[in-house]
Scaffold this motif. Structure first.
Motif, PDB file in Angstrom:
ATOM      1  N   ASP A 148       0.770  -1.142   0.057  1.00  0.00           N
ATOM      2  CA  ASP A 148       0.036  -0.112  -0.059  1.00  0.00           C
ATOM      3  C   ASP A 148       0.911   1.337  -0.090  1.00  0.00           C
ATOM      4  N   VAL A 149       0.463   2.203  -0.701  1.00  0.00           N
ATOM      5  CA  VAL A 149       1.167   3.618  -0.940  1.00  0.00           C
ATOM      6  C   VAL A 149       0.558   4.947  -0.606  1.00  0.00           C
ATOM      7  N   GLY A 150       1.207   5.792  -0.127  1.00  0.00           N
ATOM      8  CA  GLY A 150       0.449   7.141  -0.085  1.00  0.00           C
ATOM      9  C   GLY A 150       1.620   8.253   0.237  1.00  0.00           C
ATOM     10  N   ARG A 151       1.182   9.327  -0.114  1.00  0.00           N
ATOM     11  CA  ARG A 151       2.169  10.409  -0.296  1.00  0.00           C
ATOM     12  C   ARG A 151       2.485  10.728   1.097  1.00  0.00           C
ATOM     13  N   PHE A 152       3.908  11.263   1.436  1.00  0.00           N
ATOM     14  CA  PHE A 152       4.049  11.607   2.641  1.00  0.00           C
ATOM     15  C   PHE A 152       4.160  13.230   2.875  1.00  0.00           C
ATOM     16  N   PRO A 153       3.567  13.652   3.870  1.00  0.00           N
ATOM     17  CA  PRO A 153       3.290  13.047   5.323  1.00  0.00           C
ATOM     18  C   PRO A 153       1.860  12.242   5.233  1.00  0.00           C
ATOM     19  N   SER A 154       0.984  12.854   4.366  1.00  0.00           N
ATOM     20  CA  SER A 154      -0.396  12.227   4.167  1.00  0.00           C
ATOM     21  C   SER A 154      -0.611  12.789   2.812  1.00  0.00           C
ATOM     22  N   GLY A 155      -2.082  11.955   2.302  1.00  0.00           N
ATOM     23  CA  GLY A 155      -2.784  12.262   1.182  1.00  0.00           C
ATOM     24  C   GLY A 155      -2.458  11.269  -0.091  1.00  0.00           C
ATOM     25  N   VAL A 156      -3.216  11.292  -0.940  1.00  0.00           N
ATOM     26  CA  VAL A 156      -2.999  10.610  -2.160  1.00  0.00           C
ATOM     27  C   VAL A 156      -3.167  11.326  -3.317  1.00  0.00           C
ATOM     28  N   ASP A 157      -2.166  11.269  -4.310  1.00  0.00           N
ATOM     29  CA  ASP A 157      -2.302  12.199  -5.674  1.00  0.00           C
ATOM     30  C   ASP A 157      -2.144  11.089  -6.828  1.00  0.00           C
ATOM     31  N   ALA A 158      -2.184  11.619  -7.848  1.00  0.00           N
ATOM     32  CA  ALA A 158      -1.955  11.047  -9.319  1.00  0.00           C
ATOM     33  C   ALA A 158      -0.848   9.983  -9.304  1.00  0.00           C
ATOM     34  N   THR A 159       0.102  10.476  -8.650  1.00  0.00           N
ATOM     35  CA  THR A 159       1.620   9.738  -8.684  1.00  0.00           C
ATOM     36  C   THR A 159       1.278   8.353  -7.948  1.00  0.00           C
ATOM     37  N   ALA A 160       0.512   8.633  -6.644  1.00  0.00           N
ATOM     38  CA  ALA A 160       0.485   7.375  -5.896  1.00  0.00           C
ATOM     39  C   ALA A 160      -0.350   6.440  -6.469  1.00  0.00           C
ATOM     40  N   GLU A 161      -1.676   7.056  -7.232  1.00  0.00           N
ATOM     41  CA  GLU A 161      -2.240   6.251  -7.899  1.00  0.00           C
ATOM     42  C   GLU A 161      -1.733   5.460  -9.054  1.00  0.00           C
ATOM     43  N   SER A 162      -0.889   6.094  -9.970  1.00  0.00           N
ATOM     44  CA  SER A 162       0.123   5.549 -10.679  1.00  0.00           C
ATOM     45  C   SER A 162       0.996   4.178 -10.388  1.00  0.00           C
ATOM     46  N   ILE A 163       1.496   4.469  -9.421  1.00  0.00           N
ATOM     47  CA  ILE A 163       2.166   3.638  -8.535  1.00  0.00           C
ATOM     48  C   ILE A 163       1.642   2.545  -8.320  1.00  0.00           C
ATOM     49  N   ALA A 164       0.469   2.598  -7.405  1.00  0.00           N
ATOM     50  CA  ALA A 164      -0.336   1.490  -7.018  1.00  0.00           C
ATOM     51  C   ALA A 164      -0.746   0.750  -8.371  1.00  0.00           C
ATOM     52  N   ALA A 165      -1.083   1.232  -9.308  1.00  0.00           N
ATOM     53  CA  ALA A 165      -1.609   0.576 -10.537  1.00  0.00           C
ATOM     54  C   ALA A 165      -0.371  -0.225 -11.103  1.00  0.00           C
ATOM     55  N   ALA A 166       0.704   0.437 -11.022  1.00  0.00           N
ATOM     56  CA  ALA A 166       1.976  -0.514 -11.518  1.00  0.00           C
ATOM     57  C   ALA A 166       2.178  -1.769 -10.605  1.00  0.00           C
TER      58      ALA A 166
END
Length: 322
Positions: A148-166
């Motif tokens: 599971d992945v998320g932006r530090f210190p918090s949040g989700v953005d398009a990059t996090a979504e793309s990484i999770a999809a990969a």
């Protein structure tokens, strides 16, 4: 998106192999005999389906990479190596490069944020083994891990979504989480016993010691007001997904493997040592975690074999009032 896996040992090597097998672009950063083996013979991945060797690009460091837009760093080194890795990355990688901490512990992301604006954390639940130079093994099948992945210190953005999809394309279970550090602190509580596992093995009395270490760690995080996933939530996330594919022949976890390979260093300062730090910052003590940290560092420094310390000796070095 191209993934630069900085630290292609057990977790990073297995992930790099599955990313490559799924048709995604990967460059491995490795060192020593491991790097030599990958360059000369390829990276070998063992899992429940057999053994596969693949030609994955591998380099000794960031200076050997032609950096480009779309590169994402997966930082897979141990906590004690993070500072040096980031220092080198900052020289060669563009400042806008996303850095994803594929690591245990909770201090790596904070260190990365000093050098890079876009930092992400991954809660690593992926049993793996670094067998020999050039050979890594995934110990769960058919899903090799939860990342599971998320932006530090918090949040989700398009990059996090793309990484999770990969990661999902590579066969992993991955969910973008805005509270990724809460999950990483929960994982930290699972890891604070690693140092005892490394020096004492699975001897009688180890389970009780680990229980005390974890209880102490929870009390420290509670006192400091730091949120973490409770064990039940963590177990529910893993349930039915992480299935052991091979008999556990490792003898222990990642810290045990560090001692077995004779690396000369161990991650204890960033696991049990993190609890000791938080305790001291809040006027508390954490004698069990401090004892775990000290013994693990001593074993690594002196090159002692894993699982060779009697639990009675470990307990005898606790403060009298512990």
């Amino acid at each position: 998106m191209r993934f630069i896996v900085y630290g292609a040992g057990a977790v990073g090597g297995v992930l790099g192999a599955y990313l490559h097998l799924s048709g995604q672009q990967v460059v491995l950063i490795a060192r020593g005999a491991h790097l030599t083996a990958i360059r000369e013979r390829g990276l070998t991945l063992e899992d429940a389906t057999g053994s596969r060797t693949m030609a994955v690009p591998a380099v000794a460091g960031p200076r050997e990479i032609e950096w480009r837009d779309g590169d994402v760093v997966l930082l897979g080194v141990k906590g004690q190596d993070t500072e040096a890795a980031l220092r080198e990355l900052a020289v060669y990688a563009p400042a806008a490069t996303p850095v994803v901490c594929l690591q245990n512990g909770v201090d790596n992301e904070r260190q990365a944020l000093r050098a890079f604006e876009h930092v992400y954390g991954i809660c690593v639940m992926s049993p793996t083994t670094h067998l020999t130079p050039g050979v890594v093994r995934a110990d769960c099948h058919p899903v090799p891990g939860l990342l599971d992945v998320g932006r530090f210190p918090s949040g989700v953005d398009a990059t996090a979504e793309s990484i999770a999809a990969a990661l999902r394309k590579a066969g992993y279970e991955s969910v973008p989480r805005p509270d990724i550090m809460r999950w990483k602190y929960g994982k930290l509580l699972r890891n604070v016993g690693n140092a005892v596992d490394a020096v004492c093995g699975r001897a009688d009395g180890v389970r009780e010691i680990v229980g005390r270490i974890r209880a102490e760690a929870e009390a420290v995080l509670d006192a400091a007001g730091i949120a973490y996933t409770p064990e039940g939530e963590d177990n529910e996330r893993r349930a039915g997904i992480l299935k052991a594919a091979v008999a556990d022949s490792r003898g222990g976890g990642s810290s045990w493997q560090s001692l077995a390979r004779g690396t000369g260093h161990i991650e204890a300062d960033y696991l049990s040592g993190e609890i000791v730090l938080v305790a001291r910052l809040h006027g508390l003590t954490a004698p069990y975690n401090e004892n775990a940290r000290r013994w693990a560092n001593l074993f690594a420094r002196e090159g002692r074999p894993p699982a060779s310390l009697p639990t009675e000796q470990w307990l005898a070095t606790l403060p009298a009032d512990a």
